[in-house]
Design a protein around this motif. Structure first.
Motif, short mmCIF file in Angstrom:
data_model
loop_
_atom_site.label_atom_id
_atom_site.label_comp_id
_atom_site.label_asym_id
_atom_site.label_seq_id
_atom_site.Cartn_x
_atom_site.Cartn_y
_atom_site.Cartn_z
N PRO A 158 -38.26 -17.97 -28.33
CA PRO A 158 -37.35 -17.29 -27.40
C PRO A 158 -35.95 -17.17 -28.02
CG PRO A 158 -38.43 -19.17 -26.35
CD PRO A 158 -38.71 -19.26 -27.79
N GLU A 159 -35.27 -16.13 -27.61
CA GLU A 159 -33.94 -15.86 -28.19
C GLU A 159 -32.98 -17.02 -27.95
OE1 GLU A 159 -32.37 -12.06 -27.09
OE2 GLU A 159 -30.55 -12.39 -28.29
N SER A 160 -33.16 -17.70 -26.80
CA SER A 160 -32.22 -18.79 -26.46
C SER A 160 -32.34 -19.99 -27.40
CB SER A 160 -32.47 -19.24 -25.01
OG SER A 160 -33.83 -19.54 -24.85
N PHE A 161 -33.44 -20.06 -28.14
CA PHE A 161 -33.62 -21.19 -29.06
C PHE A 161 -33.54 -20.77 -30.53
CE2 PHE A 161 -35.81 -22.41 -25.17
CZ PHE A 161 -35.20 -23.63 -24.92
N ARG A 162 -33.37 -19.46 -30.72
CA ARG A 162 -33.40 -18.92 -32.09
C ARG A 162 -32.35 -19.60 -32.97
NH1 ARG A 162 -33.14 -12.76 -31.70
NH2 ARG A 162 -35.14 -13.12 -30.71
N LYS A 163 -31.13 -19.67 -32.46
CA LYS A 163 -30.02 -20.19 -33.27
C LYS A 163 -30.30 -21.63 -33.73
CE LYS A 163 -25.11 -21.01 -33.03
NZ LYS A 163 -24.54 -22.00 -32.16
N GLU A 164 -30.73 -22.49 -32.77
CA GLU A 164 -30.96 -23.90 -33.11
C GLU A 164 -32.08 -24.05 -34.14
OE1 GLU A 164 -30.55 -22.86 -30.01
OE2 GLU A 164 -29.22 -24.21 -28.91
N ILE A 165 -33.16 -23.27 -33.91
CA ILE A 165 -34.32 -23.42 -34.81
C ILE A 165 -33.98 -22.94 -36.22
CG2 ILE A 165 -36.65 -22.52 -35.26
CD1 ILE A 165 -37.16 -22.82 -32.22
N ILE A 166 -33.26 -21.82 -36.31
CA ILE A 166 -32.85 -21.31 -37.63
C ILE A 166 -31.90 -22.31 -38.31
CG2 ILE A 166 -31.58 -19.46 -38.83
CD1 ILE A 166 -34.30 -18.57 -37.85
N GLU A 167 -31.00 -22.84 -37.52
CA GLU A 167 -30.04 -23.82 -38.05
C GLU A 167 -30.75 -25.08 -38.53
OE1 GLU A 167 -27.01 -23.74 -38.82
OE2 GLU A 167 -26.50 -25.87 -39.02
N LEU A 168 -31.74 -25.54 -37.74
CA LEU A 168 -32.51 -26.72 -38.11
C LEU A 168 -33.25 -26.48 -39.44
CD1 LEU A 168 -33.49 -29.55 -37.31
CD2 LEU A 168 -35.36 -28.48 -36.07
N CYS A 169 -33.84 -25.31 -39.54
CA CYS A 169 -34.58 -24.98 -40.77
C CYS A 169 -33.62 -24.92 -41.96
CB CYS A 169 -35.31 -23.66 -40.59
SG CYS A 169 -36.52 -23.36 -41.89
N HIS A 170 -32.44 -24.42 -41.70
CA HIS A 170 -31.44 -24.30 -42.77
C HIS A 170 -31.02 -25.70 -43.26
CE1 HIS A 170 -28.35 -22.60 -45.22
NE2 HIS A 170 -27.37 -23.21 -44.55
N ILE A 171 -30.81 -26.61 -42.31
CA ILE A 171 -30.43 -27.99 -42.69
C ILE A 171 -31.55 -28.64 -43.49
CG2 ILE A 171 -29.91 -30.31 -41.79
CD1 ILE A 171 -28.57 -28.93 -39.37
N SER A 172 -32.79 -28.47 -43.01
CA SER A 172 -33.93 -29.06 -43.73
C SER A 172 -34.05 -28.48 -45.13
CB SER A 172 -35.22 -28.80 -42.95
OG SER A 172 -35.19 -29.49 -41.73
N LEU A 217 -27.88 -35.17 -44.33
CA LEU A 217 -28.55 -33.95 -43.84
C LEU A 217 -29.73 -34.30 -42.94
CD1 LEU A 217 -28.31 -31.83 -47.10
CD2 LEU A 217 -27.32 -31.20 -44.90
N GLU A 218 -30.47 -35.35 -43.32
CA GLU A 218 -31.61 -35.77 -42.49
C GLU A 218 -31.13 -36.22 -41.12
OE1 GLU A 218 -34.66 -38.16 -40.71
OE2 GLU A 218 -32.71 -38.93 -41.35
N SER A 219 -29.99 -36.90 -41.12
CA SER A 219 -29.43 -37.38 -39.88
C SER A 219 -29.00 -36.19 -39.00
CB SER A 219 -28.24 -38.28 -40.21
OG SER A 219 -27.68 -38.79 -39.08
N ASP A 220 -28.38 -35.19 -39.64
CA ASP A 220 -28.00 -33.96 -38.92
C ASP A 220 -29.23 -33.28 -38.32
OD1 ASP A 220 -25.46 -34.49 -39.72
OD2 ASP A 220 -25.35 -32.89 -41.24
N ALA A 221 -30.31 -33.23 -39.14
CA ALA A 221 -31.54 -32.58 -38.68
C ALA A 221 -32.12 -33.32 -37.49
CB ALA A 221 -32.56 -32.53 -39.84
N SER A 225 -39.22 -32.39 -39.79
CA SER A 225 -39.90 -33.36 -40.67
C SER A 225 -39.77 -32.97 -42.14
CB SER A 225 -41.38 -33.50 -40.28
OG SER A 225 -42.05 -32.31 -40.58
N LEU A 226 -39.38 -31.71 -42.40
CA LEU A 226 -39.10 -31.34 -43.80
C LEU A 226 -37.95 -32.19 -44.35
CD1 LEU A 226 -39.28 -27.44 -43.72
CD2 LEU A 226 -40.71 -28.93 -45.09
N ALA A 227 -36.94 -32.40 -43.50
CA ALA A 227 -35.79 -33.23 -43.91
C ALA A 227 -36.22 -34.69 -44.05
CB ALA A 227 -34.65 -33.10 -42.91
N ASP A 228 -37.13 -35.13 -43.14
CA ASP A 228 -37.65 -36.51 -43.26
C ASP A 228 -38.34 -36.71 -44.61
OD1 ASP A 228 -36.78 -37.05 -40.72
OD2 ASP A 228 -38.71 -36.57 -39.78
N ARG A 229 -39.11 -35.69 -44.98
CA ARG A 229 -39.85 -35.81 -46.24
C ARG A 229 -38.91 -35.76 -47.44
NH1 ARG A 229 -45.85 -33.87 -44.74
NH2 ARG A 229 -45.88 -35.32 -43.03
N ALA A 230 -37.85 -34.98 -47.30
CA ALA A 230 -36.84 -34.97 -48.37
C ALA A 230 -36.23 -36.36 -48.48
CB ALA A 230 -35.76 -33.93 -48.07
#
Lengths: 215, 327
Positions: A111-125, A156-160, A194-199
């Motif tokens: 959903p559009e309302s979650f787009r920003k957070e999810i993209i941001e999360l992926c970017h941090i990871s 970064l993991e903590s931010d994620a 979990s990508l950040a966790d694995r990093a």
């Protein structure tokens, strides 16, 4: 001279492996961004195939490196360390592929309302992965310098983690989503985080590798 | 040709010694495949012979001065040492060539009342000092190498490369020190007894070192793998430190002129190095091996050689005594 060429072979192989992992995660980010913006499932399929192709290539490269590590002279402890590092790094690509496949197989709509957070999360990871790969690279030039990057990975993991919890909270507080949509969306968010966790796991291994050589 | 027969027991000992001791100096390099067994064998042989020829005569002189002997007592001492070594090895008891041969010489010397106690005390002090010295040397070398390897920026592969090269160089140096120190165990007991057939100390050093080298080439492959793997269980740095401390200690005692056990020196070095790196370097099983070497081995050899020599002297006396006249 002979050892120098062996060293170069191992370094070059590991460098191309890191490159594949980096591209795989970057492709996931691109996929997620495109899909969240236009929800085009045909394009999603094409992008996921590219993520899978890169993950497969990374797997092949890992296997060939394992052979190189066993055939070339290395101390048993160094061989074990590098094999362990490879295994842990490989989990990043596996998770990137699993996240991309989840979008398609579970027919997940973002959903559009979650787009920003999810993209941001992926970017941090993605950044956490890029930094840890840089730390890995540092092992082969100035191994003690790798520790500087590990601290950044932890941040970064903590931010994620923080963003993940915030997003999941927002998902379950949403009045517009169906319960099943909430659960699926939460899974996507957890997978991306979990990508950040694995990093961070890779970073922990690097820290041990450096520590073992400092006593 | 028959004049050379007494040397055969010494050569057997040299072969056994080469097979066992080569693992202490080249085991780590072979176990990690830095060099092939064949290359290690060639390097070991060349360095052992050079070491024995250049610096092996000091130890040979020490054994000559330890006890005045004739050719018969020499053969009995050498044979007792070889028998003792073979028996204890077969029973799985760790045995040092130096301790066996000194025990055997003293056994014969006790019966004939010819033992120079001042030299014996010097030897005993050196036996204790070898593993203890290697232990402290390992502590110092470990500190120095650690500073060098951590201060200079380098790849983990370059670090391995340096440690690999160090293992080969120290393997060669250790072989040199082994030849210089341990050749006396092989042929030292014959010093001064074969000059009639043109075999002086130099020739004894050559013959003895060739026997050690032959043992290293023909007998040590499995021992190298086993001992090398044991040494390498620690890590590359600890292995290099152990081999270096062992080589330096053995060389020091070669200069002093007292043959010591390389196995005990490397155990002392491993304990020292492991203590620095992990804080738990003292293993009771390893230490018990040293104590067995210090006390049990020379005593067994001493009892065997003195018994054999006493029996031999008794037979001679019986032959020399006038026949009893019956009334």
């Amino acid at each position: 001279m002979m050892f120098r060429s062996r060293k170069k072979i191992i370094q070059d192989e590991l460098e191309s492996y890191r490159e594949l992992i980096n591209r795989c995660v970057a492709e996931l980010y691109r996929t997620l961004k495109c899909y969240s913006e236009n929800s085009d499932r045909r394009e999603l399929k094409k992008n996921i195939e590219e993520v899978s192709r890169l993950e497969g290539a990374a797997d092949d490269k890992r296997r060939s490196i394992q052979v190189v590590l066993y055939s070339k002279s290395l101390f048993p402890e160094s061989r074990g360390d590098l094999l362990g590092l490879l295994e842990t790094t490989d989990k990043i690509a596996n998770r990137a592929e699993a996240t991309a496949l989840m979008l398609r197989t579970h027919h997940i709509f973002i959903p559009e309302s979650f787009r920003k957070e999810i993209i941001e999360l992926c970017h941090i990871s993605q950044r956490a992965v890029a930094v840890v790969l840089e730390a890995e690279r540092k092992l082969f030039s100035d191994f003690r310098g790798a520790l500087e990057f590990i601290g950044r990975v932890n941040e970064l993991e903590s931010d994620a983690d923080h963003l993940e919890h915030k997003t999941i909270n927002k998902i379950f507080a949403s009045p517009t989503l169906e319960p099943i949509e909430k659960i699926l969306l939460r899974d996507v968010v957890s997978f991306i985080s979990s990508l950040a966790d694995r990093a961070e796991d890779v970073g922990d291994r690097i820290r041990v590798i450096v520590a073992k050589r400092g006593v | 040709m028959f004049a050379l027969l007494p040397l055969s027991s010494g050569l057997f000992m040299g072969w056994a010694l080469g097979g066992n001791a080569s693992a202490n100096v080249f085991g780590a390099a072979v176990a990690t495949r830095v060099v092939s067994f064949r290359t290690a064998g060639a390097l070991f042989s060349a360095c052992v012979i050079v070491g024995a020829v250049l610096q092996g005569r000091a130890g040979i002189e020490t054994y000559r001065e330890l006890s005045e002997q004739d050719l018969t007592s020499v053969v009995i001492a050498s044979l007792s040492a070889a028998l003792c070594m073979a028996t204890m090895t077969l029973r799985g008891i760790p045995v040092s060539g130096s301790q066996v041969i000194v025990g055997a010489i003293c056994g014969v010397g006790l019966v004939s009342a010819h033992v120079d106690l001042s030299i014996l005390v010097r030897i005993l002090i050196c036996w204790v000092s070898a593993p203890v010295g290697a232990f402290f040397l390992a502590l110092i070398i470990h500190r120095i190498l650690l500073v060098v390897l951590t201060r200079i920026p380098m790849s983990i592969l370059t670090r391995d490369q340096l440690l690999f090269s160090g293992l080969v160089v120290m393997g060669c140096y250790g072989s040199y020190a082994l030849g210089a120190n341990n050749v006396a165990n092989v042929t030292g007991v014959f010093s001064g007894h074969l000059q009639g057939i043109g075999i002086g100390d130099l020739e004894l050093a050559v013959v003895g070192s060739v026997a050690i080298a032959f043992g290293g080439i023909t007998f040590s492959k499995r021992v190298m793998q086993t001992v090398g793997a044991r040494i390498m269980k620690l890590d590359g740095l600890t292995a290099l430190v152990s081999v270096t401390a062992c080589a330096l200690t053995t060389h020091f005692f070669a200069v002093v002129g007292v043959p010591v056990s390389t196995s005990q020196a490397i155990v002392g070095a491993i304990c020292g190095s492991a203590l620095v790196s992990s804080g738990t370097g003292l293993h009771l099983d390893q230490l018990s091996r040293i104590f067995v070497g210090w006390f049990v081995t020379p005593i067994v050899a001493l009892i065997l050689s003195s018994s054999l020599y006493a029996v031999h002297q008794g037979i001679l006396l019986a032959q020399a005594a006038p026949p009893l006249k019956l009334p």
